[in-house]
Write a protein that holds these residues in place. Structure first.
Motif, mmCIF file in Angstrom:
data_model
loop_
_atom_site.group_PDB
_atom_site.id
_atom_site.type_symbol
_atom_site.label_atom_id
_atom_site.label_comp_id
_atom_site.label_asym_id
_atom_site.label_seq_id
_atom_site.Cartn_x
_atom_site.Cartn_y
_atom_site.Cartn_z
ATOM 1 N N ARG A 1 0.798 -1.533 0.297
ATOM 2 C CA ARG A 1 -0.003 0.166 0.317
ATOM 3 C C ARG A 1 1.261 1.313 -0.102
ATOM 4 N N PHE B 1 -6.714 4.199 -7.013
ATOM 5 C CA PHE B 1 -6.920 4.214 -5.730
ATOM 6 C C PHE B 1 -8.755 4.172 -6.079
ATOM 7 N N TYR C 1 -7.255 -0.430 -3.520
ATOM 8 C CA TYR C 1 -5.647 -0.432 -4.528
ATOM 9 C C TYR C 1 -6.250 -0.856 -6.179
#
Length: 80
Positions: free
Chosen positions: A23, A37, A42
């Motif tokens: 992340r 995103f 994601y």
């Protein structure tokens, strides 16, 4: 170009990493093509690569020198 979740991309790797590390990499733009995103997670291209210090994407190195010159100095004036 199909997008998959970051966790699915991680499962497909030979050596899966910690999700928090991935992340952070996605937030920092360390994927090529860049991660998106969407909502709460994601999404990455299924063929995306995580860039490392030795494998860094530099878009300015991939731009033709004539294009850089036109960007910096403007288009040349046409002669009548």
């Amino acid at each position: 170009m199909a997008y998959i979740t970051l966790s699915e991309w991680n499962r497909r790797q030979a050596r899966p990493r910690c999700m928090e590390t991935l992340r952070r990499a996605a937030r920092g733009g360390h994927f090529f093509p860049p991660a998106i995103f969407e909502g709460r997670e994601y999404l990455v291209d299924e063929n995306a690569e995580k860039l490392t210090r030795n494998n860094t994407f530099h878009p300015s190195r991939n731009v033709h020198p004539a294009l850089l010159s036109r960007i910096k100095h403007g288009a040349p004036e046409e002669k009548p």
